[in-house]
Design a protein around this motif. Sequence first.
Motif, PDB file in Angstrom:
ATOM      1  N   PHE A   5      30.605 -25.388 -23.238  1.00 46.76           N
ATOM      2  CA  PHE A   5      31.009 -25.076 -24.606  1.00 46.76           C
ATOM      3  C   PHE A   5      32.534 -25.178 -24.744  1.00 46.76           C
ATOM      4  N   ALA A   6      33.279 -24.995 -23.656  1.00 48.58           N
ATOM      5  CA  ALA A   6      34.736 -25.182 -23.707  1.00 48.58           C
ATOM      6  C   ALA A   6      35.060 -26.643 -24.010  1.00 48.58           C
ATOM      7  N   THR A   7      34.334 -27.551 -23.360  1.00 51.32           N
ATOM      8  CA  THR A   7      34.533 -28.977 -23.633  1.00 51.32           C
ATOM      9  C   THR A   7      34.155 -29.296 -25.065  1.00 51.32           C
ATOM     10  N   LEU A   8      33.032 -28.748 -25.531  1.00 48.95           N
ATOM     11  CA  LEU A   8      32.619 -28.975 -26.918  1.00 48.95           C
ATOM     12  C   LEU A   8      33.700 -28.503 -27.879  1.00 48.95           C
ATOM     13  N   HIS A   9      34.297 -27.359 -27.600  1.00 47.22           N
ATOM     14  CA  HIS A   9      35.390 -26.851 -28.456  1.00 47.22           C
ATOM     15  C   HIS A   9      36.504 -27.888 -28.571  1.00 47.22           C
ATOM     16  N   HIS A  10      36.940 -28.442 -27.443  1.00 47.12           N
ATOM     17  CA  HIS A  10      38.040 -29.413 -27.471  1.00 47.12           C
ATOM     18  C   HIS A  10      37.639 -30.706 -28.176  1.00 47.12           C
ATOM     19  N   VAL A  11      36.395 -31.119 -28.003  1.00 50.82           N
ATOM     20  CA  VAL A  11      35.915 -32.329 -28.676  1.00 50.82           C
ATOM     21  C   VAL A  11      35.849 -32.099 -30.186  1.00 50.82           C
ATOM     22  N   ILE A  12      35.388 -30.941 -30.607  1.00 48.46           N
ATOM     23  CA  ILE A  12      35.361 -30.623 -32.043  1.00 48.46           C
ATOM     24  C   ILE A  12      36.775 -30.628 -32.607  1.00 48.46           C
ATOM     25  N   GLN A  13      37.716 -30.042 -31.877  1.00 50.63           N
ATOM     26  CA  GLN A  13      39.105 -30.024 -32.342  1.00 50.63           C
ATOM     27  C   GLN A  13      39.602 -31.451 -32.594  1.00 50.63           C
ATOM     28  N   ALA A  14      39.348 -32.350 -31.662  1.00 49.02           N
ATOM     29  CA  ALA A  14      39.795 -33.747 -31.807  1.00 49.02           C
ATOM     30  C   ALA A  14      39.031 -34.456 -32.917  1.00 49.02           C
ATOM     31  N   ALA A  15      37.737 -34.243 -32.989  1.00 55.29           N
ATOM     32  CA  ALA A  15      36.911 -34.933 -33.982  1.00 55.29           C
ATOM     33  C   ALA A  15      37.248 -34.490 -35.401  1.00 55.29           C
ATOM     34  N   MET A  16      37.510 -33.213 -35.577  1.00 58.29           N
ATOM     35  CA  MET A  16      37.814 -32.700 -36.908  1.00 58.29           C
ATOM     36  C   MET A  16      39.276 -32.927 -37.284  1.00 58.29           C
ATOM     37  N   GLY A  17      40.133 -32.993 -36.298  1.00 53.45           N
ATOM     38  CA  GLY A  17      41.558 -33.147 -36.586  1.00 53.45           C
ATOM     39  C   GLY A  17      42.305 -31.827 -36.528  1.00 53.45           C
ATOM     40  N   TRP A  18      41.680 -30.797 -35.976  1.00 53.14           N
ATOM     41  CA  TRP A  18      42.372 -29.513 -35.784  1.00 53.14           C
ATOM     42  C   TRP A  18      43.342 -29.649 -34.618  1.00 53.14           C
ATOM     43  N   HIS A  19      44.229 -28.659 -34.460  1.00 56.78           N
ATOM     44  CA  HIS A  19      45.240 -28.710 -33.404  1.00 56.78           C
ATOM     45  C   HIS A  19      45.082 -27.613 -32.358  1.00 56.78           C
ATOM     46  N   ASP A  20      43.969 -26.897 -32.375  1.00 53.34           N
ATOM     47  CA  ASP A  20      43.682 -25.837 -31.394  1.00 53.34           C
ATOM     48  C   ASP A  20      44.782 -24.781 -31.400  1.00 53.34           C
ATOM     49  N   ALA A  21      45.181 -24.384 -32.601  1.00 57.29           N
ATOM     50  CA  ALA A  21      46.260 -23.406 -32.754  1.00 57.29           C
ATOM     51  C   ALA A  21      45.746 -21.995 -33.019  1.00 57.29           C
ATOM     52  N   HIS A  22      44.422 -21.816 -33.056  1.00 54.51           N
ATOM     53  CA  HIS A  22      43.851 -20.518 -33.418  1.00 54.51           C
ATOM     54  C   HIS A  22      42.657 -20.179 -32.524  1.00 54.51           C
ATOM     55  N   LEU A  23      42.225 -18.935 -32.623  1.00 50.77           N
ATOM     56  CA  LEU A  23      41.051 -18.485 -31.873  1.00 50.77           C
ATOM     57  C   LEU A  23      39.789 -19.142 -32.422  1.00 50.77           C
ATOM     58  N   HIS A  24      38.742 -19.110 -31.609  1.00 50.01           N
ATOM     59  CA  HIS A  24      37.473 -19.713 -32.007  1.00 50.01           C
ATOM     60  C   HIS A  24      36.330 -19.003 -31.292  1.00 50.01           C
ATOM     61  N   GLU A  25      35.112 -19.210 -31.792  1.00 49.51           N
ATOM     62  CA  GLU A  25      33.923 -18.747 -31.087  1.00 49.51           C
ATOM     63  C   GLU A  25      32.704 -19.515 -31.570  1.00 49.51           C
ATOM     64  N   PHE A  26      31.744 -19.649 -30.673  1.00 51.75           N
ATOM     65  CA  PHE A  26      30.439 -20.211 -30.997  1.00 51.75           C
ATOM     66  C   PHE A  26      29.467 -19.046 -31.132  1.00 51.75           C
ATOM     67  N   ARG A  27      28.461 -19.225 -31.975  1.00 47.03           N
ATOM     68  CA  ARG A  27      27.347 -18.268 -32.053  1.00 47.03           C
ATOM     69  C   ARG A  27      26.064 -19.057 -31.924  1.00 47.03           C
ATOM     70  N   VAL A  28      25.348 -18.784 -30.851  1.00 51.22           N
ATOM     71  CA  VAL A  28      24.045 -19.387 -30.618  1.00 51.22           C
ATOM     72  C   VAL A  28      23.065 -18.230 -30.632  1.00 51.22           C
ATOM     73  N   GLY A  29      22.321 -18.092 -31.720  1.00 50.13           N
ATOM     74  CA  GLY A  29      21.479 -16.908 -31.892  1.00 50.13           C
ATOM     75  C   GLY A  29      22.371 -15.683 -31.940  1.00 50.13           C
ATOM     76  N   ASP A  30      22.082 -14.697 -31.107  1.00 48.64           N
ATOM     77  CA  ASP A  30      22.900 -13.482 -31.031  1.00 48.64           C
ATOM     78  C   ASP A  30      24.032 -13.595 -30.017  1.00 48.64           C
ATOM     79  N   MET A  31      24.082 -14.711 -29.299  1.00 54.95           N
ATOM     80  CA  MET A  31      25.076 -14.881 -28.244  1.00 54.95           C
ATOM     81  C   MET A  31      26.397 -15.378 -28.810  1.00 54.95           C
ATOM     82  N   ARG A  32      27.465 -14.671 -28.423  1.00 52.51           N
ATOM     83  CA  ARG A  32      28.828 -15.095 -28.762  1.00 52.51           C
ATOM     84  C   ARG A  32      29.392 -15.809 -27.542  1.00 52.51           C
ATOM     85  N   ILE A  33      29.889 -17.026 -27.753  1.00 55.31           N
ATOM     86  CA  ILE A  33      30.427 -17.830 -26.662  1.00 55.31           C
ATOM     87  C   ILE A  33      31.852 -18.220 -27.038  1.00 55.31           C
TER      88      ILE A  33
END
Length: 187
Positions: free
Chosen positions: A24-52
């Motif tokens: 999921f760390a790799t996915l975070h970086h790929v999303i940042q590049a794909a969307m055009g974000w600069h990874d300047a802020h906090l983030h989290e994934f939610r898969v069901g009740d799990m926070r990643i």
Amino acid sequence: MKIELVDTTPLIWRRLVIGGQASFATLHHVIQAAMGWHDAHLHEFRVGDMRIGVPDEEFDEPDHPTVFEKRVRLDRLLATGATFTYLYDFGDSWLHRISVEQVRKHANQYDDGLAVGVEGGERACPPEDAGGVGQYQEFVASFENDPYGEETEPVRTWAGLDFDPARFDRPAANAAIARMLWNGWIK
């Protein structure tokens, strides 16, 4: 995977291919590049009740801790049809809905390289610190009505003089991902 920036009209989206062995760390970086974000802020994934994400004692809830994103592979939690969210920038609250559209068999069992790329998308990502969906939508409306007007000039200057909310640059997104892979920033 299809990634949609929730509540944007017209919808801002990207379609990614990423190997299931990725974290999921790799996915975070790929999303940042794909969307055009600069990874300047906090983030989290939610898969069901799990926070990643990246655990933080100050913000984690004791009974609902954040699972460290580098330790969770995509193929351990996700299958075709799965949906989950990715929140970027807890202040502006850029919520992304992610759908796993298809899981493909890995073509070469001897290739340990990570298959990653942006297959498609529409519209530019909002600039960092744009104030959230509501403020960004107001900017886009005024930009489309009067791109060089007094109201849009400060934001246009801040976003970049060549900023175009209708443009998505797929080759640039893929080049950013290729650079991260080449430099070993993502694995």
